[in-house]
Design a protein around this motif. Structure first.
Motif, PDB file in Angstrom:
ATOM      1  N   ASP A 405       1.004  -1.137  -0.132  1.00  0.00           N
ATOM      2  CA  ASP A 405      -0.325  -0.169  -0.012  1.00  0.00           C
ATOM      3  C   ASP A 405       0.856   1.452  -0.023  1.00  0.00           C
ATOM      4  O   ASP A 405       0.395   2.114  -0.554  1.00  0.00           O
ATOM      5  N   MET A 406       1.940   1.231   0.760  1.00  0.00           N
ATOM      6  CA  MET A 406       2.965   2.331   0.642  1.00  0.00           C
ATOM      7  C   MET A 406       4.395   1.927   0.329  1.00  0.00           C
ATOM      8  O   MET A 406       5.051   1.472   1.168  1.00  0.00           O
ATOM      9  N   ARG A 407       4.615   1.981  -1.061  1.00  0.00           N
ATOM     10  CA  ARG A 407       5.828   1.184  -1.578  1.00  0.00           C
ATOM     11  C   ARG A 407       7.154   2.211  -1.632  1.00  0.00           C
ATOM     12  O   ARG A 407       8.131   1.707  -1.479  1.00  0.00           O
ATOM     13  N   LEU A 408       6.793   3.478  -1.447  1.00  0.00           N
ATOM     14  CA  LEU A 408       7.779   4.630  -1.605  1.00  0.00           C
ATOM     15  C   LEU A 408       7.710   5.801  -0.635  1.00  0.00           C
ATOM     16  O   LEU A 408       6.803   6.321  -0.214  1.00  0.00           O
ATOM     17  N   LEU A 409       9.042   5.977   0.081  1.00  0.00           N
ATOM     18  CA  LEU A 409       8.928   7.258   0.959  1.00  0.00           C
ATOM     19  C   LEU A 409      10.280   7.910   0.431  1.00  0.00           C
ATOM     20  O   LEU A 409      11.244   7.581   0.163  1.00  0.00           O
ATOM     21  N   VAL A 410       9.735   9.234   0.133  1.00  0.00           N
ATOM     22  CA  VAL A 410      10.831  10.191  -0.518  1.00  0.00           C
ATOM     23  C   VAL A 410      11.360  11.175   0.717  1.00  0.00           C
ATOM     24  O   VAL A 410      10.458  11.698   1.294  1.00  0.00           O
ATOM     25  N   ILE A 411      12.458  10.858   1.196  1.00  0.00           N
ATOM     26  CA  ILE A 411      12.805  11.656   2.508  1.00  0.00           C
ATOM     27  C   ILE A 411      13.855  12.948   2.017  1.00  0.00           C
ATOM     28  O   ILE A 411      14.868  12.697   1.644  1.00  0.00           O
ATOM     29  N   SER A 412      13.498  14.122   2.506  1.00  0.00           N
ATOM     30  CA  SER A 412      14.161  15.359   2.342  1.00  0.00           C
ATOM     31  C   SER A 412      14.757  15.790   3.575  1.00  0.00           C
ATOM     32  O   SER A 412      14.254  15.080   4.706  1.00  0.00           O
ATOM     33  N   GLY A 413      15.441  16.650   3.571  1.00  0.00           N
ATOM     34  CA  GLY A 413      15.882  17.207   4.647  1.00  0.00           C
ATOM     35  C   GLY A 413      17.353  17.753   4.528  1.00  0.00           C
ATOM     36  O   GLY A 413      17.978  17.580   3.367  1.00  0.00           O
ATOM     37  N   SER A 414      17.914  18.555   5.669  1.00  0.00           N
ATOM     38  CA  SER A 414      18.964  19.184   5.533  1.00  0.00           C
ATOM     39  C   SER A 414      20.386  18.308   5.602  1.00  0.00           C
ATOM     40  O   SER A 414      20.182  17.143   6.188  1.00  0.00           O
ATOM     41  N   MET A 416      23.121  16.214   7.391  1.00  0.00           N
ATOM     42  CA  MET A 416      23.405  15.767   8.802  1.00  0.00           C
ATOM     43  C   MET A 416      22.108  15.416   9.439  1.00  0.00           C
ATOM     44  O   MET A 416      22.203  15.368  10.820  1.00  0.00           O
ATOM     45  N   SER A 417      21.000  15.623   8.918  1.00  0.00           N
ATOM     46  CA  SER A 417      19.917  15.598   9.577  1.00  0.00           C
ATOM     47  C   SER A 417      19.324  14.093   9.944  1.00  0.00           C
ATOM     48  O   SER A 417      18.478  13.911  10.888  1.00  0.00           O
ATOM     49  N   GLY A 418      19.790  13.108   9.334  1.00  0.00           N
ATOM     50  CA  GLY A 418      19.608  11.520   9.638  1.00  0.00           C
ATOM     51  C   GLY A 418      19.156  11.223   8.455  1.00  0.00           C
ATOM     52  O   GLY A 418      18.730   9.870   8.686  1.00  0.00           O
ATOM     53  N   LYS A 419      19.011  11.521   7.020  1.00  0.00           N
ATOM     54  CA  LYS A 419      18.219  10.894   6.097  1.00  0.00           C
ATOM     55  C   LYS A 419      19.303   9.561   5.612  1.00  0.00           C
ATOM     56  O   LYS A 419      18.464   8.315   5.694  1.00  0.00           O
ATOM     57  N   SER A 420      20.375   9.549   5.460  1.00  0.00           N
ATOM     58  CA  SER A 420      21.474   8.540   5.198  1.00  0.00           C
ATOM     59  C   SER A 420      21.175   7.320   6.268  1.00  0.00           C
ATOM     60  O   SER A 420      21.273   6.276   6.069  1.00  0.00           O
ATOM     61  N   THR A 421      21.311   7.746   7.640  1.00  0.00           N
ATOM     62  CA  THR A 421      21.276   6.656   8.606  1.00  0.00           C
ATOM     63  C   THR A 421      19.721   6.187   8.550  1.00  0.00           C
ATOM     64  O   THR A 421      19.957   4.995   8.961  1.00  0.00           O
ATOM     65  N   MET A 422      18.674   6.855   8.219  1.00  0.00           N
ATOM     66  CA  MET A 422      17.614   6.077   8.261  1.00  0.00           C
ATOM     67  C   MET A 422      17.657   5.144   7.128  1.00  0.00           C
ATOM     68  O   MET A 422      16.967   4.005   7.177  1.00  0.00           O
ATOM     69  N   VAL A 524      14.150   6.801  -0.798  1.00  0.00           N
ATOM     70  CA  VAL A 524      14.978   7.697  -1.542  1.00  0.00           C
ATOM     71  C   VAL A 524      15.200   8.964  -0.740  1.00  0.00           C
ATOM     72  O   VAL A 524      14.151   9.572  -0.551  1.00  0.00           O
ATOM     73  N   THR A 525      16.229   9.508  -0.761  1.00  0.00           N
ATOM     74  CA  THR A 525      16.767  10.666   0.001  1.00  0.00           C
ATOM     75  C   THR A 525      17.120  11.635  -1.055  1.00  0.00           C
ATOM     76  O   THR A 525      17.529  11.434  -1.996  1.00  0.00           O
ATOM     77  N   THR A 526      16.866  12.924  -0.587  1.00  0.00           N
ATOM     78  CA  THR A 526      17.369  13.933  -1.636  1.00  0.00           C
ATOM     79  C   THR A 526      17.261  15.196  -0.925  1.00  0.00           C
ATOM     80  O   THR A 526      17.018  15.607   0.119  1.00  0.00           O
ATOM     81  N   HIS A 527      18.417  15.891  -1.313  1.00  0.00           N
ATOM     82  CA  HIS A 527      18.459  17.613  -1.053  1.00  0.00           C
ATOM     83  C   HIS A 527      17.578  18.493  -2.166  1.00  0.00           C
ATOM     84  O   HIS A 527      17.366  19.365  -1.631  1.00  0.00           O
ATOM     85  N   VAL A 545       8.306  12.309   3.503  1.00  0.00           N
ATOM     86  CA  VAL A 545       8.862  12.572   4.679  1.00  0.00           C
ATOM     87  C   VAL A 545      10.225  13.294   4.880  1.00  0.00           C
ATOM     88  O   VAL A 545      10.662  13.622   3.885  1.00  0.00           O
ATOM     89  N   HIS A 546      10.267  13.962   6.095  1.00  0.00           N
ATOM     90  CA  HIS A 546      11.621  14.670   6.300  1.00  0.00           C
ATOM     91  C   HIS A 546      12.082  14.877   7.600  1.00  0.00           C
ATOM     92  O   HIS A 546      11.307  14.449   8.408  1.00  0.00           O
ATOM     93  N   PHE A 547      13.483  15.116   7.538  1.00  0.00           N
ATOM     94  CA  PHE A 547      13.824  15.536   8.738  1.00  0.00           C
ATOM     95  C   PHE A 547      14.301  17.121   9.054  1.00  0.00           C
ATOM     96  O   PHE A 547      14.686  17.702   7.904  1.00  0.00           O
ATOM     97  N   GLU A 548      14.098  17.497  10.262  1.00  0.00           N
ATOM     98  CA  GLU A 548      14.575  18.883  10.522  1.00  0.00           C
ATOM     99  C   GLU A 548      15.758  19.232  11.380  1.00  0.00           C
ATOM    100  O   GLU A 548      16.438  18.412  11.673  1.00  0.00           O
ATOM    101  N   ASP A 549      16.159  20.472  11.204  1.00  0.00           N
ATOM    102  CA  ASP A 549      17.304  20.998  11.969  1.00  0.00           C
ATOM    103  C   ASP A 549      16.555  22.029  12.653  1.00  0.00           C
ATOM    104  O   ASP A 549      15.699  22.949  12.420  1.00  0.00           O
ATOM    105  N   HIS A 550      17.546  22.659  13.843  1.00  0.00           N
ATOM    106  CA  HIS A 550      17.143  23.826  14.529  1.00  0.00           C
ATOM    107  C   HIS A 550      18.283  24.706  14.707  1.00  0.00           C
ATOM    108  O   HIS A 550      19.228  24.159  15.101  1.00  0.00           O
ATOM    109  N   VAL A 551      18.208  25.986  14.476  1.00  0.00           N
ATOM    110  CA  VAL A 551      19.103  26.982  14.789  1.00  0.00           C
ATOM    111  C   VAL A 551      19.251  27.738  15.902  1.00  0.00           C
ATOM    112  O   VAL A 551      18.168  28.397  16.065  1.00  0.00           O
TER     113      VAL A 551
END
Length: 583
Positions: A405-414, A416-422, A524-527, A545-551
């Motif tokens: 039912d959910m075959r693909l998640l496109v992960i965006s994020g800045s 060092m936010s954790g995309k590759s680690t996921m 799939v991750t992407t900048h 889906v995405h990962f966030e950062d805080h400054v």
């Protein structure tokens, strides 16, 4: 596990200190007895046997004490390494498994399965090459569905056996065995050599004749001529059977310490009574005609050691007269004919036992890890509750579901936010599950999946390949995996980053769409936020889906929590400013 490791470490340090003090005391007494013996010899040599006997006794006791002290030191190292693993400071210690790394493997390099700081280095506690090879194969190639529960049950039984793991670590020298399993196996399976009964009888009769004749010469019962005649006949016989003896010893002349470790390792496992079906079966495979493999291998090891004695300069002349090597060669050949065909099974059993023991040690040190639920559905499934990276001591947990039912998640994020680690968290947990290991999650349901990853693709000057060409070659391989009967889990990090934005958008959409249409699931991750549109085009089978950062006060922080939707900001400029670049 930490309290038990610390308790045992304290006990082993105390034992080592006691043995060191005893060793020092025995050394002092050896010196005293030696001096006393010299004085007694000067005074009256008839009393010399008393200090000589005392000195020999002290030497024997001193050597035993030294061995116990060495074992205590190795036990200390065993528990110190265990505590280092619990503290997350294990990288750089132990076997890396680099020799098992295959550049064409679909995920091993990308997921840190081998190498320094790898999964293999964390888990492997094998003492033999057979154990390392088996564990590497389990991590590279998923087991059959019926095998996984068997491995889980075996690991569950071995998990609390800390004494067993310690004793295995202390067997032999403090090195892994360099046993050349393949060469030994080929030697054992080779056809029997044709050794005639005449040659066997001649070896026995000539060795008796020369021994008796030289003894008679020294007793002045016979002249030297019969002995010299016997030597000439022995030389002629050895010239005749020499090639056969060379064939016998070729392939078995391994260091005696390797065979000793193998025999000791098997003997230690043979003393255990197991309940898990896989362990019961492995233990039964170690017996041939009612005789355990450890005793058979110990006998072969003794023959190899005796053969080495014949090369000693002091013993070599006696060995020649006795036809020492011929007698041992015939004995080794008899051993090979009877037991050689079982070598392959023994080595396979050793490899599996060591692999299970390594996994049991890992499981004991990670009690929060759970057994995955292996599903038999024909459709792909990865349903993870609280998954995190198995190589991180305190990884942040996230929930993730991939299914028909959910075959693909496109992960965006800045950055060092954790995309590759996921991506690595998902991939490694699938590898763990199908290797028969516990997974780093609160709960995981997973189906049979082939893993294909493109995350750490590099250019190659030697092969004349650019990074982009290397990446598209890997993608071609992943596409081929998607057409196989087993569903594919694809993990694509920064897809087609080596080309321009226009071509990248078109190519990435085509590749991901094709993978989804074949029935694969993946991440799939992407900048490049332009690629986030792929998910909307493939909805409802895809989502962003995405990962966030805080400054905060000029410093960037991450919570490594995955959230729905597309990321709305980038930290690239902030990161450049943080290292002093004016932008």
């Amino acid at each position: 596990m930490r309290p038990e490791y610390e308790k045992r470490l304290k006990e082993r340090k105390l034992a080592a200190d006691n043995q060191q003090r005893r060793s020092h005391s025995l050394g002092t007494w050896r010196l005293i007895v030696f001096v006393a013996g010299a004085l007694i010899a000067w005074w009256n040599y008839w009393f010399l046997p008393i200090p000589v006997a005392a000195f020999i006794l002290l030497v024997v006791i001193h050597e035993r004490t030294a061995r116990k002290a060495a074992l205590a030191q190795r036990a200390i190292a065993f528990y110190e390494r265990g505590l280092s693993r619990l503290d997350g400071k294990w990288a750089g210690f132990g076997q890396t498994g680099d020799r098992f790394l295959d550049a064409d493997h679909p995920y091993a390099a990308d997921l840190d399965v081998f190498g320094n700081g790898s999964l293999f280095q964390l888990v492997c506690a094998a003492r033999t090459g057979a154990g390392e090879e088996t564990l590497a194969a389990w991590l590279k190639f998923p087991a059959a569905e019926e095998v996984v529960p068997e491995r889980q049950a075996a690991v569950d039984e071995l998990r609390p056996m800390l004494d067993l793991r310690e004793e295995i670590a202390l067997l032999g020298e403090d090195i892994r065995s360099g046993l050349h399993a393949g060469a030994l196996q080929r030697w054992g399976e080779a056809p029997p050599l044709k050794i005639s009964g005449f040659h066997r009888a001649a070896v026995v009769l000539l060795s008796i004749f020369t021994t008796v004749s030289i003894a008679a010469y020294f007793l002045q019962l016979l002249p030297l001529t019969p002995f010299l005649l016997g030597l000439l006949l022995e030389i002629a016989l050895l010239m005749r059977i020499g090639p056969l003896l060379t064939q016998v010893f070729t392939g078995v002349e391994l260091p005696a310490s390797d065979l000793r470790l193998l025999a000791d390792l098997l003997e230690r496992f043979e003393r255990e009574q197991f309940k898990a079906p896989m362990l019961v079966r492995l233990r039964s495979d170690l017996e041939t005609d009612g005789l355990p493999a450890s005793r058979r291998i110990a006998h072969l090891r003794k023959l190899v050691e005796y053969h080495d004695w014949g090369r000693n300069q002091a013993f070599a002349p006696i060995a020649f007269v006795l036809l020492w090597h011929a007698h041992l060669g015939f004995a080794v050949e008899r051993w090979r004919v009877r037991s050689g065909p079982k070598i392959a099974e023994w080595l396979q059993s050793v490899g599996q036992i060591e692999s299970l023991s390594s996994i049991a040690g890992y499981a004991a040190e990670h009690p929060e890890d759970v057994w995955p639920e292996i599903t038999s559905t024909g459709s792909p499934l990865f349903d993870g509750d609280g998954i995190t990276h198995p190589l991180l001591a305190n990884g942040v947990r996230n929930d993730l579901v991939l299914s028909s039912d959910m075959r693909l998640l496109v992960i965006s994020g800045s950055n060092m936010s954790g995309k590759s680690t996921m991506l690595r968290s998902v991939g490694l947990n699938v590898v763990l599950a199908w290797a028969g290991m516990p997974v780093r999650a609160r709960k995981l349901r997973v189906s049979r999946l082939e893993v294909g990853a493109s995350m750490r693709v590099q250019d190659s000057i030697q092969d004349g390949k650019s990074r982009f060409y290397a990446e598209i070659t890997r993608l071609r391989h992943i596409m081929d995996l998607a057409s196989a009967p087993i569903p594919l889990l694809f993990l694509l990090d920064e897809l087609l980053s080596g080309t321009n934005s226009h071509d990248r958008a078109i190519g990435a959409e085509a590749i991901v769409t094709s993978l989804v249409k074949t029935g694969a699931i993946g991440l799939v991750t992407t900048h490049d936020l332009a690629l986030a549109g792929i998910a909307s085009k493939l909805a409802p089978q895809a989502a962003n889906v995405h990962f966030e950062d805080h400054v905060e006060q000029g410093r960037i922080s991450f919570d490594f929590k995955m959230r729905p939707g597309v990321v709305e900001k980038s930290n690239a400029l902030e990161l450049m400013r943080s290292v002093g670049l004016e932008v």
